[in-house]
Enzyme design. Sequence first.
Site, mmCIF file in Angstrom:
data_model
loop_
_atom_site.group_PDB
_atom_site.id
_atom_site.type_symbol
_atom_site.label_atom_id
_atom_site.label_comp_id
_atom_site.label_asym_id
_atom_site.label_seq_id
_atom_site.Cartn_x
_atom_site.Cartn_y
_atom_site.Cartn_z
ATOM 1 N N SER A 63 0.812 -1.219 0.000
ATOM 2 C CA SER A 63 0.000 0.000 0.000
ATOM 3 C C SER A 63 0.844 1.266 0.000
ATOM 4 C CB SER A 63 -0.951 -0.010 1.200
ATOM 5 O OG SER A 63 -1.897 -1.046 1.050
ATOM 6 N N VAL A 85 -4.498 -3.351 1.374
ATOM 7 C CA VAL A 85 -4.912 -3.807 2.698
ATOM 8 C C VAL A 85 -3.762 -3.562 3.657
ATOM 9 C CG1 VAL A 85 -5.712 -5.751 4.092
ATOM 10 C CG2 VAL A 85 -6.261 -5.676 1.660
ATOM 11 N N HIS A 93 4.161 0.979 12.559
ATOM 12 C CA HIS A 93 4.229 0.847 11.103
ATOM 13 C C HIS A 93 2.852 1.014 10.465
ATOM 14 C CE1 HIS A 93 4.726 -1.542 7.294
ATOM 15 N NE2 HIS A 93 5.779 -0.759 7.230
ATOM 16 N N ARG A 132 -14.931 -6.958 4.206
ATOM 17 C CA ARG A 132 -15.078 -5.827 3.289
ATOM 18 C C ARG A 132 -14.583 -6.130 1.871
ATOM 19 N NH1 ARG A 132 -14.677 -4.548 8.322
ATOM 20 N NH2 ARG A 132 -15.573 -2.642 9.186
#
Length: 161
Positions: A63, A85, A93, A132
């Site tokens: 990401s 994700v 982090h 999700r």
Amino acid sequence: MSGHGAPEIDLTTLNPAETSQLKLAIVAASWHTQIMDGLLDGALRAAKDAGISEPTVLRVPGSFELPVAAARLAKHFDAVVALGVVIRGGTPHFEYVCEAATMGLTDVSVNTGVPVGFGVLTCDTEQQGLDRAGLPGSKEDKGHEAVTAALATAVTLKQYS
């Protein structure tokens, strides 16, 4: 579920002559394969629903790399969707990556004028991501939603170009 109150954007209410002409790029991170596969499947399904049969798909490691890839793609596409994700661990982090991805993608959209659909899941647990991801049994389909939002915004912005 946090999706409560989200707008219902129906791609079928958009003019297919407009959406099918849009150039769409999807940039997807590679961490958390099962969740990412669901997000990408949902994104591709939304593109197909809008009449875009073959959006460009670019994979990046994580990401954190989404903003730089989205910035490059925004030079050549009408809309970009970023999928990723990030799952909270035991160190700071998580916060650094989430903030960098969010702010970076916001900067890309604002600085280029190209809509960037935000399909980055920032989760405390893997189960939240699965819920999700648009997988069988998932409560939401954030990949589909991100493409829908980006395309609806692109159509709206084209009216003012």
